[in-house]
Design a protein around this motif. Sequence first.
Motif, PDB file in Angstrom:
ATOM      1  N   MET A 214       0.819  -1.217   0.000  1.00 58.57           N
ATOM      2  CA  MET A 214       0.000   0.000   0.000  1.00 58.57           C
ATOM      3  C   MET A 214       0.854   1.269   0.000  1.00 58.57           C
ATOM      4  O   MET A 214       0.531   2.240  -0.676  1.00 58.57           O
ATOM      5  N   PHE A 215       1.945   1.240   0.770  1.00 53.87           N
ATOM      6  CA  PHE A 215       2.754   2.438   0.955  1.00 53.87           C
ATOM      7  C   PHE A 215       4.121   2.361   0.278  1.00 53.87           C
ATOM      8  O   PHE A 215       4.937   3.256   0.416  1.00 53.87           O
ATOM      9  N   ASP A 216       4.361   1.285  -0.469  1.00 56.38           N
ATOM     10  CA  ASP A 216       5.613   1.101  -1.209  1.00 56.38           C
ATOM     11  C   ASP A 216       6.826   1.103  -0.274  1.00 56.38           C
ATOM     12  O   ASP A 216       7.828   1.755  -0.530  1.00 56.38           O
ATOM     13  N   TYR A 217       6.690   0.399   0.829  1.00 58.39           N
ATOM     14  CA  TYR A 217       7.786   0.184   1.772  1.00 58.39           C
ATOM     15  C   TYR A 217       8.047  -1.314   1.860  1.00 58.39           C
ATOM     16  O   TYR A 217       7.203  -2.130   1.500  1.00 58.39           O
ATOM     17  N   SER A 218       9.211  -1.676   2.401  1.00 67.75           N
ATOM     18  CA  SER A 218       9.495  -3.088   2.617  1.00 67.75           C
ATOM     19  C   SER A 218       8.701  -3.579   3.832  1.00 67.75           C
ATOM     20  O   SER A 218       8.327  -2.794   4.711  1.00 67.75           O
ATOM     21  N   GLU A 219       8.462  -4.880   3.875  1.00 64.77           N
ATOM     22  CA  GLU A 219       7.774  -5.459   5.028  1.00 64.77           C
ATOM     23  C   GLU A 219       8.594  -5.228   6.295  1.00 64.77           C
ATOM     24  O   GLU A 219       8.028  -4.966   7.357  1.00 64.77           O
TER      25      GLU A 219
END
Length: 90
Positions: free
Chosen positions: A72-77
Amino acid sequence: MSSTNSTINETMYAGVYKDFAELIGEHNMKKVYDRYRGLKVDFPKRIYSKEYVMEMLRKYDGKKSVSELAQMFDYSERYIRKLIAEMRED
């Protein structure tokens, strides 16, 4: 608009200004130009602030998986897990 005017518009603006004119229109491109001309502007990969993402993590806590939030936010897990741990410390 005649094809001559169309050709003039295609060659009228240099580089990134042409791209902006095509993307957001000439009027808005000129607003961007007036505000930022002469400055070097970088567009970070991340569009959302950390504060906003933290707010959304609170909102979706228990409703979405870490994987879904990362997408959703284009970050890594990994980073999402770090933010969730920070959120829970507060």
